[in-house]
Design an enzyme around this catalytic site. Sequence first.
Site, PDB file in Angstrom:
ATOM      1  CB  SER A  20      -0.891  -0.003   1.232  1.00  0.00           C
ATOM      2  OG  SER A  20      -1.702   1.151   1.243  1.00  0.00           O
ATOM      3  N   GLY A  45      -3.794   3.848   0.792  1.00  0.00           N
ATOM      4  CA  GLY A  45      -4.732   3.977   1.887  1.00  0.00           C
ATOM      5  C   GLY A  45      -5.937   4.803   1.477  1.00  0.00           C
ATOM      6  CG  ASN A 125      -2.870   2.109   7.410  1.00  0.00           C
ATOM      7  OD1 ASN A 125      -2.163   1.826   8.378  1.00  0.00           O
ATOM      8  ND2 ASN A 125      -2.620   3.126   6.627  1.00  0.00           N
ATOM      9  CB  CYS A 128      -5.366   5.726  10.564  1.00  0.00           C
ATOM     10  SG  CYS A 128      -5.340   5.032   8.927  1.00  0.00           S
ATOM     11  N   GLY A 215      12.154   0.692   3.462  1.00  0.00           N
ATOM     12  CA  GLY A 215      13.326   0.357   2.655  1.00  0.00           C
ATOM     13  C   GLY A 215      14.244  -0.630   3.350  1.00  0.00           C
TER      14      GLY A 215
HETATM   15  C1  LIG Z   1       5.518   6.676   0.372  1.00  0.00           C
HETATM   16  C2  LIG Z   1       4.885   5.573   1.173  1.00  0.00           C
HETATM   17  C3  LIG Z   1       3.497   5.575   1.360  1.00  0.00           C
HETATM   18  C4  LIG Z   1       2.873   4.576   2.108  1.00  0.00           C
HETATM   19  N1  LIG Z   1       1.506   4.588   2.248  1.00  0.00           N
HETATM   20  C5  LIG Z   1       0.896   3.603   2.940  1.00  0.00           C
HETATM   21  C6  LIG Z   1      -0.537   3.549   3.055  1.00  0.00           C
HETATM   22  O1  LIG Z   1      -1.257   4.388   2.495  1.00  0.00           O
HETATM   23  N2  LIG Z   1      -1.097   2.546   3.801  1.00  0.00           N
HETATM   24  C7  LIG Z   1      -0.328   1.574   4.402  1.00  0.00           C
HETATM   25  O2  LIG Z   1      -0.878   0.683   5.041  1.00  0.00           O
HETATM   26  N3  LIG Z   1       1.023   1.574   4.282  1.00  0.00           N
HETATM   27  C8  LIG Z   1       1.648   2.563   3.573  1.00  0.00           C
HETATM   28  N4  LIG Z   1       3.035   2.537   3.444  1.00  0.00           N
HETATM   29  C9  LIG Z   1       3.826   1.469   4.076  1.00  0.00           C
HETATM   30  C10 LIG Z   1       4.196   0.371   3.072  1.00  0.00           C
HETATM   31  O3  LIG Z   1       3.039  -0.260   2.544  1.00  0.00           O
HETATM   32  C11 LIG Z   1       5.091  -0.686   3.721  1.00  0.00           C
HETATM   33  O4  LIG Z   1       4.425  -1.276   4.797  1.00  0.00           O
HETATM   34  C12 LIG Z   1       6.402  -0.093   4.239  1.00  0.00           C
HETATM   35  O5  LIG Z   1       6.880   0.869   3.337  1.00  0.00           O
HETATM   36  C13 LIG Z   1       7.495  -1.137   4.463  1.00  0.00           C
HETATM   37  O6  LIG Z   1       7.818  -1.822   3.275  1.00  0.00           O
HETATM   38  P1  LIG Z   1       9.057  -1.431   2.310  1.00  0.00           P
HETATM   39  O7  LIG Z   1      10.268  -1.325   3.179  1.00  0.00           O
HETATM   40  O8  LIG Z   1       9.132  -2.519   1.290  1.00  0.00           O
HETATM   41  O9  LIG Z   1       8.713  -0.113   1.717  1.00  0.00           O
HETATM   42  C14 LIG Z   1       3.666   3.549   2.692  1.00  0.00           C
HETATM   43  C15 LIG Z   1       5.046   3.547   2.492  1.00  0.00           C
HETATM   44  C16 LIG Z   1       5.663   4.529   1.737  1.00  0.00           C
HETATM   45  C17 LIG Z   1       7.157   4.488   1.543  1.00  0.00           C
END
Ligand SMILES: Cc1cc2nc3c(=O)[nH]c(=O)nc-3n(C[C@H](O)[C@H](O)[C@H](O)COP(=O)(O)O)c2cc1C
Lengths: 312, 273
Positions: A20, A45, A125, A128, A215
């Site tokens: 997401s 989200g 999620n 929030c 990341g």
């Molecule tokens: C720019 C950005 C926006 C995100 N928006 C959401 C979101 O709207 N809802 C959600 O549950 N997680 C959101 N996340 C979290 C990611 O879905 C994920 O759980 C988190 O980035 C860890 O994974 P990664 O290290 O592969 O990015 C967001 C992450 C990033 C970087």
Amino acid sequence: MRLGVELGGLRLKNPLIAASGTFGYGVEYEGILDLSLLGGVVSKGLYLEPRDGCPVPRIVETPSGLLNAIGLQGIGIRAFVRDVLPRLARYETALIVNVCGDTVEEYAEVARIADVPGVAALEVNISCPNVKKGGIAFGGDPRMTHEVVSAVRKATRLPVIPKLSPNVTDVSVFARVCEEAGADALSCINTLLGLAIDVERRVPRLAFGTGGLSGPAIRPIAVRMAWQAARAVRIPVIGIGGITSTEDALEFLVAGCRAVQVGTANFVDPGIYARILAGFESYLQRHRLESIGEVVGSLRFPDGEAPGGPGA
Amino acid sequence: MPASSTHRPPVNRDVPLVRRQALEGPYVLLTFRHPEVAAGARAGQFVMIKANTVSDPILRRPFSVMRVDPSEGAFTLFLKIVGPGSHALAELRTGEEAGCLGPLGQPFTAPPEDQEAVFVAGGYGIAPFVLFGEELGRAGRRARAFYGGRTAADLQLCDAFDGLGVPLVCATDDGSFGHRGRVTEAVAAHLDTRPGPVTLYGCGPDAMLHAVARLAERRGVPAQVSVDPWMGCGLGTCLGCVVPIRRPGEARPKYHCACTEGPVFDARDVVWP
Ligand SMILES: Cc1cc2nc3c(=O)[nH]c(=O)nc-3n(C[C@H](O)[C@H](O)[C@H](O)COP(=O)(O)O)c2cc1C
Ligand SMILES: Cc1cc2nc3c(=O)[nH]c(=O)nc-3n(C[C@H](O)[C@H](O)[C@H](O)COP(=O)(O)OP(=O)(O)OC[C@H]3O[C@@H](n4cnc5c(N)ncnc54)[C@H](O)[C@@H]3O)c2cc1C
Ligand code: FES
């Protein structure tokens, strides 16, 4: 189906899901990659109404990581169902809606509206902020977590997948609370709360102040938490955090996750899914395994004993 | 939601470096093989690119397409080394690869038939105007370029318009080359000569773009500016690149993605800080 997986009533053709907030609504990637390659796609989200989000800077890079405070800018659930879903219908991939809310009632309402043909599951999620409780995150308090997950559970027939926050002391407590509240699976983890400072100007580097870290920098923490969650519950766990390669994804599977989500890496290389899937195939071959399911939870500790809970 | 693009979708691929030409100071010209960018990129569009030789920083960086060669299937960037991402690209050796997605974004819109296009470039902001000058030249349109920097060493592409029939005026803050002072002062002086109907095109630092917007408003001429925000993905998904835009008739500014709805915007619509 060597790569097929089952997630609490949800069948995926492979264990790779776009996370997401890092894959838009999916349609942004049309023409760039074949969306049918993916096991699933989680939407950005979605609240009841459209949102404008935070001022800029919204994202800064930190060592091997990304700190973001986007503020859940989005089009709202109704526009998603009306305008986006029909465009995604032709792809063979599971569409999962990331449900947000300012209140328990809003979560339930978004879940009700999202329960339409074409949507395969709801990810909740719980990170929030709760506006009625001074903005503390629902997912940081076991009672509020229970309330939100049960409310969504009652509002839909779709599989319900709460997304756990890592900003807690013992994630297994929250995993169990979600299971009790009727969750079908768990996503683990969301971003870690962070703060980056511009020392010349002595202000936060993000306009909002703090942000969520994602990341490769968070991967070992995410693997540990997903492992803890998977040990704590019977429902399947989806591992998330810092995946950029086949090996990274396998870490989560070996730790006990049934599937994984790719987040930040989507920004870096839209070709990542094809690369990881090819890597899965060669891994299965190399290890003479029939299916990816055999990898799940295959973690062994040298002395036969897994260390205990947090802090152990 | 991205504006549904009227252009071909961008293509993601690993691109080998075919040529590297070091210029003075921190500037370098890099040519990569990417047939789709070479065939499809229009002036003002950009690529997201990162050297595959490094893992940190993790994100790709945006760079304007400066020149395309469809027969070679290659495009050229004009790059200023300012930090780790640009440094890693500049360090690539011929044959080494970068991950690259493009072409991205909305290009400049050509002026009406009878109008002169006036380019206003600051520093590496000159890059998209080289391609624009070629495009307009092929279409038989008139263009003129104003190129500014802090000092003479910042003006590395003065010969790029040779043979394109695009007159060039240079300006440096310290007077070490061309007109002394801001590039927009040189543009204002040109407008004082009553050159007939013109459209201004700006690409450079925010302060310069703002000055272009003010000048355009005072003189009642249309202007397009290519904004330069931080970008993470280039596809409208990270929402890191938003700029406040107020379109005519709208009460409040709304955030728009510079990567998909820009980077080129009507200067009147941009809400300046
Ligand atoms: C720019 C950005 C926006 C995100 N928006 C959401 C979101 O709207 N809802 C959600 O549950 N997680 C959101 N996340 C979290 C990611 O879905 C994920 O759980 C988190 O980035 C860890 O994974 P990664 O290290 O592969 O990015 C967001 C992450 C990033 C970087
Ligand atoms: C649409 C677009 C087209 C561009 N075209 C070109 C081009 O043709 N040639 C070129 O040399 N550069 C261009 N840039 C700027 C280029 O993207 C940045 O210089 C680059 O991202 C810096 O990355 P880095 O890792 O080297 O430095 P970083 O460590 O990321 O940044 C170094 C310093 O530069 C500043 N900086 C970072 N990103 C930007 C930015 N986007 N604009 C201004 N300052 C920034 C930072 O604040 C920091 O102080 C363009 C930017 C955009 C948005
Ligand atoms: S750069 Fe990611 S949305 Fe524009």
